[in-house]
Motif scaffolding. Structure first.
Motif, mmCIF file in Angstrom:
data_model
loop_
_atom_site.group_PDB
_atom_site.id
_atom_site.type_symbol
_atom_site.label_atom_id
_atom_site.label_comp_id
_atom_site.label_asym_id
_atom_site.label_seq_id
_atom_site.Cartn_x
_atom_site.Cartn_y
_atom_site.Cartn_z
ATOM 1 N N LEU A 281 -9.807 -6.802 77.172
ATOM 2 C CA LEU A 281 -8.660 -6.614 76.301
ATOM 3 C C LEU A 281 -8.986 -7.151 74.916
ATOM 4 O O LEU A 281 -9.625 -8.195 74.777
ATOM 5 N N THR A 282 -8.553 -6.444 73.896
ATOM 6 C CA THR A 282 -8.772 -6.901 72.519
ATOM 7 C C THR A 282 -7.829 -8.065 72.217
ATOM 8 O O THR A 282 -6.851 -8.312 72.945
ATOM 9 N N ASP A 283 -8.102 -8.762 71.133
ATOM 10 C CA ASP A 283 -7.212 -9.846 70.709
ATOM 11 C C ASP A 283 -5.799 -9.324 70.490
ATOM 12 O O ASP A 283 -4.809 -9.992 70.821
ATOM 13 N N GLU A 284 -5.696 -8.115 69.916
ATOM 14 C CA GLU A 284 -4.381 -7.527 69.674
ATOM 15 C C GLU A 284 -3.650 -7.253 70.986
ATOM 16 O O GLU A 284 -2.445 -7.506 71.110
ATOM 17 N N GLU A 285 -4.373 -6.729 71.979
ATOM 18 C CA GLU A 285 -3.753 -6.436 73.279
ATOM 19 C C GLU A 285 -3.352 -7.719 74.000
ATOM 20 O O GLU A 285 -2.291 -7.780 74.644
ATOM 21 N N MET A 286 -4.179 -8.745 73.883
ATOM 22 C CA MET A 286 -3.806 -10.048 74.458
ATOM 23 C C MET A 286 -2.523 -10.557 73.801
ATOM 24 O O MET A 286 -1.624 -11.067 74.478
ATOM 25 N N ALA A 287 -2.427 -10.392 72.489
ATOM 26 C CA ALA A 287 -1.241 -10.851 71.763
ATOM 27 C C ALA A 287 0.006 -10.069 72.171
ATOM 28 O O ALA A 287 1.102 -10.633 72.279
ATOM 29 N N ILE A 288 -0.160 -8.768 72.426
ATOM 30 C CA ILE A 288 0.975 -7.943 72.857
ATOM 31 C C ILE A 288 1.505 -8.441 74.195
ATOM 32 O O ILE A 288 2.719 -8.580 74.397
ATOM 33 N N ILE A 289 0.592 -8.732 75.123
ATOM 34 C CA ILE A 289 1.026 -9.231 76.433
ATOM 35 C C ILE A 289 1.590 -10.645 76.296
ATOM 36 O O ILE A 289 2.596 -10.987 76.931
ATOM 37 N N ASN A 290 0.968 -11.465 75.464
ATOM 38 C CA ASN A 290 1.491 -12.822 75.247
ATOM 39 C C ASN A 290 2.937 -12.782 74.736
ATOM 40 O O ASN A 290 3.738 -13.672 75.053
ATOM 41 N N ALA A 291 3.257 -11.772 73.952
ATOM 42 C CA ALA A 291 4.599 -11.653 73.385
ATOM 43 C C ALA A 291 5.647 -11.242 74.416
ATOM 44 O O ALA A 291 6.849 -11.230 74.118
ATOM 45 N N MET A 292 5.217 -10.916 75.632
ATOM 46 C CA MET A 292 6.151 -10.518 76.688
ATOM 47 C C MET A 292 6.814 -11.712 77.374
ATOM 48 O O MET A 292 7.721 -11.551 78.186
ATOM 49 N N ASN A 293 6.378 -12.905 77.060
ATOM 50 C CA ASN A 293 6.875 -14.091 77.752
ATOM 51 C C ASN A 293 8.382 -14.264 77.585
ATOM 52 O O ASN A 293 8.902 -14.248 76.470
ATOM 53 N N LEU A 294 9.072 -14.442 78.720
ATOM 54 C CA LEU A 294 10.514 -14.711 78.712
ATOM 55 C C LEU A 294 10.840 -15.977 79.495
ATOM 56 O O LEU A 294 12.015 -16.304 79.686
ATOM 57 N N GLU A 295 9.818 -16.663 79.984
ATOM 58 C CA GLU A 295 10.007 -17.810 80.890
ATOM 59 C C GLU A 295 10.905 -17.405 82.068
ATOM 60 O O GLU A 295 11.768 -18.167 82.511
ATOM 61 N N HIS A 296 10.666 -16.212 82.574
ATOM 62 C CA HIS A 296 11.460 -15.648 83.670
ATOM 63 C C HIS A 296 10.737 -15.836 85.001
ATOM 64 O O HIS A 296 9.598 -15.406 85.165
ATOM 65 N N ARG A 297 11.408 -16.464 85.936
ATOM 66 C CA ARG A 297 10.833 -16.722 87.257
ATOM 67 C C ARG A 297 11.291 -15.693 88.276
ATOM 68 O O ARG A 297 12.446 -15.269 88.257
ATOM 69 N N VAL A 298 10.385 -15.351 89.204
ATOM 70 C CA VAL A 298 10.788 -14.603 90.390
ATOM 71 C C VAL A 298 10.817 -15.513 91.605
ATOM 72 O O VAL A 298 11.347 -15.158 92.647
#
Length: 281
Positions: free
Chosen positions: A253-270
């Motif tokens: 994954l590129t740095d940009e793609e890593m950043a896109i996934i990092n931005a998905m964080n919601l601190e949401h637990r299952v």
């Protein structure tokens, strides 16, 4: 960062642990042997179970069935189990460890973990783990589901630092504060529910990245784990899915793609919140 299914990460006591393994949570005991045998044949070397899963005997049988045909030895594998919350006294922890060994038919475990911190019930249990480790009966000791607060308390009295903290970790729960604490104290983070128990397999953000590489959502997420330096243990009972999960080392994954996934964080637990549940059954 690991570059192959069997590549290892060095833990803080010098032990080498595979950076990717197989979890067996919620797998029936009678189905576990075939699952573990298949995983080892595919190339997995790390298997993660727990007393509460009720399938340690199946794990042991799967190991037994796989070793001779593959030409592997017990020491080629990395086996983890965990002590449950209803027996965290010193004596109960030692007895639980011996019971896990007996069920799996093994002479030692590579890693033994306290499964949940409960309401600060882990002090005696940790002393038992330290003694078992110093007696050479376990290769490494660690914890599961400990927050930074739990870890700070543990480190205030521990003689031996945990090598691993296994926690819920996925793009929607990135445990930023906890990861920082673990990095500071050389405690390796390990992900359970890395695929959010299937909750991200149709996620559009990840799908766009997956399409670019001709990969599945699960492969992109597991690759994200690897590039974050997090040990990951996805579960699959199907041999072809095990192979697919392991097929993540031919792209990055590129740095940009890593950043896109990092931005998905919601601190949401299952799964459960360690600060709110005792699990004293």
């Amino acid at each position: 960062m690991i570059n192959h299914l069997q590549d290892t990460i060095t833990l803080n006591n010098g032990l080498q642990m595979p950076g990717m393994g197989l979890g067996v949570f919620q797998v029936a005991n009678d189905a576990t042997a075939e699952m573990v045998k298949n995983a080892i044949e595919v190339g997995y070397r790390s298997i993660d179970t727990a007393a509460i899963y009720g399938n340690e005997a199946g794990v042991g049988e799967g190991i037994k069935q796989a070793l001779a045909p593959t030409g592997l030895r017990r020491e080629d594998l990395f086996i983890t189990s965990k002590v449950w919350n209803n027996g965290l006294s010193y004596e109960e922890t030692v007895a639980a460890y011996e019971e896990s060994l007996q069920k799996m038919g093994l002479d030692y475990l590579d890693l033994y973990l306290i499964h949940w911190p409960g309401k600060d019930k882990y002090a005696e249990s940790w002393k038992a783990l330290e003694d078992l480790y110093e007696q050479g009966k376990i290769k490494a000791i660690g914890v599961c589901n400990f927050t930074a607060t739990h870890l700070a308390n543990l480190l205030s009295f521990a003689r031996i630092k945990p090598v691993v903290n296994q926690v819920e970790f996925h793009p929607r729960l990135q445990q930023v504060e906890l990861r920082s604490f673990c990095d500071k104290h050389q405690i390796q983070l390990e992900a359970w529910a890395p695929l959010m128990q299937g909750g991200l397999l149709e996620d559009e953000t990840i799908s766009k990245i997956a399409t670019k590489y001709g990969k599945s959502n699960s492969q992109v997420i597991l690759r994200w784990d690897v590039q974050n330096g997090v040990i990951t243990i996805p579960k699959s009972v199907r041999r072809e899915r095990m192979m697919q999960n392991a097929d993540i080392f031919d792209f990055s994954l590129t740095d940009e793609e890593m950043a896109i996934i990092n931005a998905m964080n919601l601190e949401h637990r299952v799964g459960p919140n360690p600060d709110e549940y005792d699990f004293a059954l």
